[in-house]
Design an enzyme around this catalytic site. Structure first.
Site, PDB file in Angstrom:
ATOM      1  N   HIS A  39      -9.673   1.651   0.695  1.00 30.25           N
ATOM      2  CA  HIS A  39      -9.777   0.336   1.361  1.00 30.25           C
ATOM      3  C   HIS A  39     -11.054   0.324   2.492  1.00 30.25           C
ATOM      4  O   HIS A  39     -10.600   0.008   3.623  1.00 30.25           O
ATOM      5  CB  HIS A  39      -8.319   0.266   2.191  1.00 30.25           C
ATOM      6  N   GLU A  75     -11.159  -4.097  -2.941  1.00 25.53           N
ATOM      7  CA  GLU A  75     -10.510  -2.986  -3.603  1.00 25.53           C
ATOM      8  C   GLU A  75     -10.430  -3.284  -5.045  1.00 25.53           C
ATOM      9  O   GLU A  75      -9.490  -3.934  -5.388  1.00 25.53           O
ATOM     10  CB  GLU A  75      -9.244  -3.176  -2.755  1.00 25.53           C
ATOM     11  N   HIS A 130       0.735  -1.258  -0.073  1.00 26.24           N
ATOM     12  CA  HIS A 130       0.015   0.122  -0.043  1.00 26.24           C
ATOM     13  C   HIS A 130       0.908   1.199  -0.046  1.00 26.24           C
ATOM     14  O   HIS A 130       0.592   2.165   0.704  1.00 26.24           O
ATOM     15  CB  HIS A 130      -0.766   0.081   1.096  1.00 26.24           C
TER      16      HIS A 130
END
Length: 382
Positions: free
Chosen positions: A206, A346, A132
């Site tokens: 997210h 996602e 991420h």
């Protein structure tokens, strides 16, 4: 002025969405203080609300979707997102709840990739991988409020500039995230970015959903999930895709028809479930990369009747069932979060795409901006 073109392009889609959905009533956008960081930086919270009882709260810290409230089939409203009540917890106990992920969502093997023969190294924050964005990702920065507007579509535009070399990524990146809410129950999230040198970009949200209401004791394992994908991308023990697209037919990864999440999440006979401690995988959507958002997933809670459909322009969707929630985090209302208490869906480019030539490229070049449009389409099945 550098983000004006991005904002105009983004808003044109949101307005079109409202018009095609028949939205006529005005949705409201309001802003308020949300606290300050240790260095004195002010953080705001912006609320988008429509007349159907749907409301979203967005923090400028991490461009975070802090809450999403909607009524059930009996008209009872509940927040359906896991997260925290206070800014301090997002800072002190980060867990990606509802954040904007960037520059690169999901995992990059070894945190390493190359562009035009030049190697780049990212921080390793997931054992041997970058996850991420690595280091101080977009989720840990305060975004600037560029615009807040009420109207047929309540709109919030946030912007952030990431310097060349930030967390190891090449190129100065001017990014924007636009949240929109209309009267039909469409919560749009649009990601745009432009760079001054070749780089990689993969932005998403997210949010972790429990449609029974955040903190409800039954969690989300009884939800019905549909993913229109004939294949998924299997992973190794480090959760890095092998590069294969494996057919879902006959496996616990087949969600082409609605299935309870619980049905396969503990099936240890499948090594992929063992690697992910449950579901933590990317599905290769049948639709592929598209110009306008198309269905990536549908999640329904049979008890409350709440439904969220995830639409996206991206070719993949990561389904994560909260496998690493272990009861050590205290969330909203003092609730302890455990595995299966919420589900993330996602939309994205595939994990480790910069190192997998057969995956859709995540490269972004000067003069060719990045754009990802996604929508949470909210409804109630009565």
């Amino acid at each position: 002025m550098r983000n004006v073109a991005i904002i105009k392009t983004t808003l044109s889609y949101a307005v079109a969405l409202a018009l095609t959905s028949g939205a006529a009533l005005a949705a409201e956008a309001t802003r308020a203080p949300a606290g300050t960081l240790a260095d004195g930086t002010a953080v705001e919270v912006i609320s988008l609300t429509n007349k159907q009882g749907i409301s979203a709260r967005i923090l400028t810290y991490g461009a975070t979707l802090q809450s999403l409230s909607m009524p059930d089939k009996h008209g009872k409203t509940a927040d359906v997102l896991l997260g925290y009540d206070d800014l301090k917890d997002y800072v002190d106990h980060p867990n990606y709840f509802g954040v904007t992920v960037g520059r690169y969502a999901n995992r990059i093997a070894g945190g390493a990739f190359s562009i035009d023969g030049k190697a780049y190294q990212l921080p390793l924050n997931d054992k041997t991988n970058s996850l991420h964005g690595g280091g101080k990702g977009f989720d840990k920065q305060v975004w600037k409020v560029a615009s807040v507007k009420s109207g047929p579509v309540a709109t919030l535009v946030l912007t952030l500039t990431s310097a060349d070399g930030d967390s190891g990524y090449p190129g100065k990146l001017d990014s924007s995230v636009t949240y929109t809410l209309d009267e039909a129950g469409n919560l749009g999230i649009l990601f745009d970015a432009k760079t001054d040198k070749p780089t990689i970009v993969n932005m998403t949200n997210h949010a972790i959903f429990n449609l029974g209401g955040e903190g409800s004791p039954d969690g989300a394992l009884g939800h019905l999930l549909t993913i229109p994908a004939k294949a998924y991308t299997p992973v190794d023990e480090a959760l890095i895709p092998t590069g294969e697209r494996k057919p879902v037919d006959g496996s616990v990864f087949d969600f082409r028809q609605p299935r309870r999440v619980a049905d396969g999440i503990r099936d240890g006979r499948d090594p992929q479930i063992v690697f992910g401690r449950g579901y933590d995988h990317n599905w290769a959507l049948d639709k592929g990369l598209t110009k306008t958002p198309e269905l990536a997933a549908r999640l329904e809670d049979p008890v409350s009747g709440r439904v969220v459909e995830v639409l996206t322009t991206e070719p993949g969707v990561q389904f994560y069932a909260g496998n690493f929630l272990d009861g050590t985090l205290v969330g909203k209302g003092g609730h302890l979060y455990r595995m299966g208490d919420g589900i993330a869906l996602e939309p994205q480019k595939f994990p480790d795409a910069p190192n997998k030539p057969n995956f859709v490229s995540a490269r972004v070049d000067p003069g060719k901006p990045y754009h990802h449009a996604m929508v949470y389409r909210l409804s109630v099945k009565r």
